[in-house]
Scaffold this active site. Structure first.
Site, PDB file in Angstrom:
ATOM      1  N   ASP A  28     -47.289  28.608  29.862  1.00 10.21           N
ATOM      2  CA  ASP A  28     -46.534  27.368  29.798  1.00 10.21           C
ATOM      3  C   ASP A  28     -47.245  26.247  30.549  1.00 10.21           C
ATOM      4  O   ASP A  28     -48.119  26.506  31.355  1.00 10.21           O
ATOM      5  CB  ASP A  28     -45.137  27.596  30.371  1.00 10.21           C
ATOM      6  CG  ASP A  28     -44.412  28.632  29.555  1.00 10.21           C
ATOM      7  OD1 ASP A  28     -44.251  28.396  28.361  1.00 10.21           O
ATOM      8  OD2 ASP A  28     -44.065  29.676  30.104  1.00 10.21           O
ATOM      9  N   CYS A  54     -41.810  30.896  37.181  1.00 14.50           N
ATOM     10  CA  CYS A  54     -41.638  29.584  36.552  1.00 14.50           C
ATOM     11  C   CYS A  54     -41.470  28.498  37.613  1.00 14.50           C
ATOM     12  O   CYS A  54     -41.864  27.360  37.409  1.00 14.50           O
ATOM     13  CB  CYS A  54     -40.444  29.573  35.605  1.00 14.50           C
ATOM     14  SG  CYS A  54     -40.345  31.029  34.554  1.00 14.50           S
ATOM     15  N   CYS A  96     -47.346  33.219  31.476  1.00 17.34           N
ATOM     16  CA  CYS A  96     -46.793  33.218  30.121  1.00 17.34           C
ATOM     17  C   CYS A  96     -47.289  32.058  29.280  1.00 17.34           C
ATOM     18  O   CYS A  96     -46.819  31.856  28.179  1.00 17.34           O
ATOM     19  CB  CYS A  96     -45.274  33.230  30.171  1.00 17.34           C
ATOM     20  SG  CYS A  96     -44.619  31.819  31.042  1.00 17.34           S
ATOM     21  N   CYS A 106     -39.889  27.719  29.468  1.00 11.99           N
ATOM     22  CA  CYS A 106     -38.542  28.247  29.290  1.00 11.99           C
ATOM     23  C   CYS A 106     -37.512  27.399  30.026  1.00 11.99           C
ATOM     24  O   CYS A 106     -37.848  26.427  30.707  1.00 11.99           O
ATOM     25  CB  CYS A 106     -38.487  29.675  29.803  1.00 11.99           C
ATOM     26  SG  CYS A 106     -38.539  29.781  31.593  1.00 11.99           S
TER      27      CYS A 106
END
Ligand SMILES: Cc1ncc(COP(=O)(O)O)c(C=O)c1O
Ligand code: FES
Lengths: 393, 158
Positions: free
Chosen positions: B35, B104, B33, B60
């Site tokens: 990041d 993540c 994503c 996030c």
């Protein structure tokens, strides 16, 4: 003191007006008739549906018989796009559809699905404000183009499209024109007698009405193939016993929306919007507005990008402060892709990450906005302090 | 969507920030994503004990919470011990993460790996047996290849 609650996600849905609920209540239990029945209960329900149809029509200056109630805004979009495409193809008129890159999925996925069913389509780009350019549309029209569908206003960036100019291009080339006005209807003046549009989608829950009820305006003479077959309700275009209570609620919501527009309340909201936008841009360093400004923007809509941070964190911290907002960040998307709308405006992935949308209602007050303007800079600062991209002093 | 513990580690991050005199820094990017996470270490060159650790994360709430958690878990451990912390360990320590957010936690694990690799390269000029720089930008957790029938983006259901 109870913590303040500020709901700023009115593009997602609105709180139902208590007057709407009150109007709906009798139609579940007391006045429970089927509008298709001959007896008194049936006639009572029929007249309620007819009255609501007239109110929804009046909101956009249409004739009542041009309004088809559907089970959602999405369903009306599907009926418009598929219904018109199949009908015109059946008549041998052609095989090509034009839409824009920033449509709701109800449109985009319908068009793509038609693509699998043998249609061809063109997706028009937008400029950095999210506007579709009428000359791009004109250039894309082919002899076999049967339908153009371009939204009235965009849900993510609030930009109002040049619908009149786009419709005139379609008229000039004899192509049917549909517009998804789910975000616009009830919030800005729309007059279908004045606009060259052939079909227009609305949804009650975006204008303080109930969820799960939509409507498609279909100009007289436009032939559609129904997407739902059965008892032939809604002029044969949407079979299924009418959802009387919700239709009544839509009618009431449309009536209230019309009165508000006549009283100029959209202008008042636009003034609050501009106060809000100026407040955010001046209190949050390196924040930017996405979408258009002034008359070209929905009066209740604000949307920003905030550099160096990600939207999900902002939403959670705002939520902890009682503020409901939304974001087009990849991390909030469920698919881990940033919003295709923001990418279509030319934003890069990192910038789209920091997107924040705050959409107001007629209940939003200046005090609410001041509260957000107090909290937001602190929240941004807190997240930036953790960001590897932000140069701390 | 997130449990209370994840929310706590996001809202009250542990070890967030920079270490000005860090002797190892690892920076990794999340290919899924987009990041980014940066880990700063202060490692005792002899004992290899992590005396201090801090993170900076652009991502996030799950990315920030896992950064918080892994720095807490790694602090005062030796590098070889810290390298044994798996992304599942971090997720477990947080009481679980939503499936879509598991990638993540990989960011946090790879952050430590990159910082450790940086430490060894600086100290020895070579990486110890079994340690590599994380191959970010190639690893791909989640994200099916299959073409979805309808929505490619399921956030716009509004
Ligand atoms: C522009 C637009 N079109 C269509 C829809 C779909 O409407 P509904 O949720 O009533 O199906 C929405 C929002 O949901 C929207 O914002
Ligand atoms: S960092 Fe993007 S989803 Fe977690």
């Amino acid at each position: 003191m109870t913590p303040r609650e500020v709901y700023l996600d009115n593009s997602a849905t609105t709180k139902m007006d208590p007057r709407v609920l009150e109007a709906m209540l009798p139609y579940w239990s007391e006045n429970y008739g089927n509008p298709n029945s001959l007896h008194r209960r049936g006639r009572e329900a029929r007249s309620a549906v007819d009255a609501a149809r007239a109110s929804v029509a009046a909101l956009i200056n249409a004739d009542p018989t041009d309004i088809i109630f559907t089970g959602a805004g999405s369903e009306a979009d599907n009926l418009a796009v598929k219904g018109a495409a199949w009908a015109l193809k059946a008549k041998g008129k052609g095989n090509h559809i034009i839409t824009s890159a920033i449509e709701h999925h109800a449109i985009l996925d319908s068009v793509k699905w038609l693509g699998r069913m043998g249609f061809e389509y063109t997706v028009l780009p937008v400029d950095s404000k999210g506007m579709v350019c009428p000359s791009d549309l004109e250039a894309a029209i082919r002899p076999d183009t049967v339908l153009v569908t371009i939204m009235f206003a965009n849900n993510e960036v609030g930009t109002i499209e040049p619908i009149k100019a786009l419709g005139e291009v379609c008229r000039k080339h004899g192509v049917l024109f549909h517009t998804d006005a789910v975000q616009a209807a009830g919030h800005i003046n729309i007059d279908v007698k004045d606009l060259p549009v052939d079909m227009l989608t609305m949804a009650a829950h975006k204008m303080y009405g109930p969820k799960g009820i939509g409507a498609l305006y279909v100009r007289k003479g436009v032939k559609l193939i129904p997407t739902l077959h059965g008892g032939g309700q809604e002029f044969g275009l949407r079979s299924g016993t009418e959802n009387v209570a919700e239709i009544v609620g839509f009618g009431k919501a449309a009536e209230i929306a019309k009165a508000r527009l006549e009283a100029g309340e959209d202008k008042k909201l636009a003034a609050l919007r501009d106060y809000f936008i100026d407040g955010v841009l001046s209190s949050v360093p390196e924040s930017h507005l996405t979408g258009a400004t002034g008359e070209d923007r929905l009066p209740f809509h604000t949307s920003f990008t905030v550099k160096y941070i990600e939207g999900e964190g902002m939403l959670l911290l705002l939520d902890a402060a009682g503020i409901a907002a939304s974001s087009g960040s990849a991390c909030t998307s469920g698919s881990l892709e940033p919003s295709y709308v923001l990418l279509a405006l030319g934003l890069d992935h990192a910038t789209a990450h920091g997107s924040l949308r705050m959409t107001m209602s007629h209940d939003t007050t200046k005090e609410d906005i001041d509260y957000v303007l107090e909290k937001l800079p602190q929240i941004v600062e807190k997240l930036r302090a953790m960001s590897p991209f932000y140069n701390k002093k | 969507m997130y449990n209370q513990k994840v929310v706590d580690y996001f809202m009250n991050p542990r070890n967030a920030g920079k270490i000005e005199d860090a002797n190892a820094i690892g920076e990794v990017g999340n290919p899924t994503c987009g990041d980014v996470m940066k880990i700063y270490l202060k490692v005792d060159p002899k004992t290899e004990v992590i005396d201090d650790i801090k993170f900076e994360t652009f991502g996030c709430a799950a990315a920030i919470a896992t950064s918080s958690m892994i720095t807490e878990m790694a602090k005062e451990k030796t590098l070889p011990e810290a390298l044994k912390i798996s992304n599942q360990d971090v997720a477990d320590a947080l009481g679980g993460l939503p499936a879509i957010k598991l990638h993540c936690s990989l960011l946090a694990k790879e952050g430590i790996q990159a910082a450790a690799a940086d430490f060894y390269m600086k100290r020895d000029g070579v990486l110890p047996e079994g340690l590599t720089f994380p191959e970010n930008c190639t690893s791909n957790v989640g994200g099916s290849e299959e073409e979805p029938f309808v929505s490619e983006d399921n956030r716009s259901a509004e």
